[in-house]
Design a protein around this motif. Structure first.
Motif, mmCIF file in Angstrom:
data_model
loop_
_atom_site.group_PDB
_atom_site.id
_atom_site.type_symbol
_atom_site.label_atom_id
_atom_site.label_comp_id
_atom_site.label_asym_id
_atom_site.label_seq_id
_atom_site.Cartn_x
_atom_site.Cartn_y
_atom_site.Cartn_z
ATOM 1 N N UNK A 1 0.871 -1.170 0.000
ATOM 2 C CA UNK A 1 0.000 0.000 0.000
ATOM 3 C C UNK A 1 0.912 1.225 0.000
ATOM 4 N N UNK A 2 1.137 1.802 -1.168
ATOM 5 C CA UNK A 2 2.070 2.917 -1.309
ATOM 6 C C UNK A 2 1.299 4.222 -1.491
ATOM 7 N N UNK A 3 1.862 5.318 -0.986
ATOM 8 C CA UNK A 3 1.258 6.625 -1.216
ATOM 9 C C UNK A 3 2.302 7.705 -1.016
ATOM 10 N N UNK A 4 1.904 8.937 -1.355
ATOM 11 C CA UNK A 4 2.724 10.107 -1.060
ATOM 12 C C UNK A 4 2.099 10.863 0.102
ATOM 13 N N UNK A 5 2.963 11.390 0.983
ATOM 14 C CA UNK A 5 2.489 12.008 2.221
ATOM 15 C C UNK A 5 2.789 13.513 2.232
ATOM 16 N N UNK A 6 2.495 14.207 1.142
ATOM 17 C CA UNK A 6 2.713 15.655 1.124
ATOM 18 C C UNK A 6 1.692 16.375 1.996
ATOM 19 N N UNK A 7 2.183 17.397 2.674
ATOM 20 C CA UNK A 7 1.350 18.294 3.468
ATOM 21 C C UNK A 7 1.133 19.562 2.644
ATOM 22 N N UNK A 8 -0.116 19.860 2.309
ATOM 23 C CA UNK A 8 -0.439 20.986 1.451
ATOM 24 C C UNK A 8 -1.017 22.150 2.251
#
Length: 347
Positions: A175-182
């Motif tokens: 389960x892969x994702x990107x964890x950017x805080x916008x």
């Protein structure tokens, strides 16, 4: 379209070798995305507002050691399993696996040294940045050697596209994702209360006191989780003071790209639309950032609680332990494929 590379810093690896950390700048003349190969991490995303003024809309740091030492996953690629696994335990083929406990009583984002803490190989192909990593069998106690690839691209339509691909030598959770805080007002603008969010979900997965799904899939109607129409994040935080950190079940067909969410910031005119092939998205309002000035980010900015939001396209949390959730298992001769698209519009 252009991609320029330089050196972001250097680290000494476990073998005592000094390795340069590469930074890649992807630009289409309007958007400028910067990614480093430590953690396959987005470190900057510069976006114009309605008046043409440029702001960096993601939280992050100016130096590599801050990325090594911080615990909030700013901009990182997280895996082998994003989000939480209850008590760090899952069973496959009559064998039980115990993972690291690194979030209360649970396992979070791949463990002590997840994909956010490794140096990825990197290559440029045409207008795409391709980062790759081979996770050894039993790394962080996950079975199977997992070969991963994350591809970044900035398009002429002002899309930031992220594609994930993986294969394995043994049955394993992925389960892969990107964890950017916008923060669409800019990473240095403080509150996100002046943003409006819409999430394309009729259902969500409620959680227990440790943020583990109960196994239920409940309708959002007549609840604080009904975000099917644009809703002020300020209003959400007023009604849910502890903030959001919940998985929403995205409407539409699995593995088909569809709209996940949109976020609008009226003062700047920036609108971000999110598209994905995944069944869920984690909406997180940065509840675990500090309330004091202890976290210092880019350009000396103090990042505080609820000063950003994350939209992590994903499978459901703890899916390996809930038969009624979409399968999060990858087997030999199968491929894991996941695309996420962040489109930027001004109005």
């Amino acid at each position: 379209m252009s991609i320029v590379k330089d050196i972001f810093g250097s680290l000494t690896d476990e073998n005592g070798d000094v390795r340069n950390i590469r930074r890649f700048t992807l630009c289409n003349g309007k958007l400028k995305l910067q990614v480093i190969n430590y953690g396959a991490t987005i470190v900057s995303l510069q976006v114009p507002d309605a008046d043409g003024n440029i702001s960096d809309v993601v939280l992050g740091f100016d130096d590599i050691l801050s990325y090594v030492n911080h615990a909030h996953y700013f901009g990182s690629t997280v895996g082998r399993f994003a989000n939480r696994i209850s008590k760090g335990i899952f069973a496959l083929s009559n064998q039980t696996y115990q993972l690291a406990i690194n979030n209360g009583p649970n396992h979070l984002h791949g463990g002590i040294k997840g994909f956010d803490k490794v140096i990825w190989d990197c290559a440029i192909e045409n207008n795409k940045l391709i980062l790759s990593y081979v996770s050894p069998h039993m790394e962080e106690n996950y079975p199977g050697e997992l070969s991963c690839r994350v591809t970044y691209e900035v398009t002429a339509k002002n899309d930031v596209c992220i594609s994930y691909h993986a294969t394995t030598t043994a049955l394993t959770p992925v389960n892969l994702t990107n964890h950017s805080y916008f923060n669409l007002g800019g990473h240095d603008s403080g509150t996100i209360e002046d943003h409006e969010i819409m999430i394309n979900a009729d259902f969500y997965t409620p959680v227990d006191e440790t943020s583990i799904p109960t196994g239920e899939i409940l309708p959002v109607a007549s609840s604080n989780f009904d975000l099917r129409k644009p809703t002020s994040i300020g209003r959400i935080l007023n009604s849910t003071p502890s903030g959001m950190d919940h998985n929403f079940c995205i409407n539409g067909k699995l593995n088909v790209e569809r709209k996940v969410a949109s976020v609008y910031h009226q003062r700047s005119g920036r609108l971000m639309e999110v598209y994905s092939t995944q069944p869920g998205v984690q909406f997180y309002t940065a509840n675990f950032l500090p309330i004091d000035d202890s976290l210092i980010g880019k350009h000396g900015v103090h990042y505080k609680k609820q000063s950003a939001f994350c939209l992590e396209t994903q499978n459901y949390p703890d899916a390996v332990n809930h038969a009624n959730f979409p399968s999060a298992l990858l087997d030999v001769n199968e491929e894991y494929n996941h695309t996420a698209k962040f489109r930027f519009i001004v109005r």
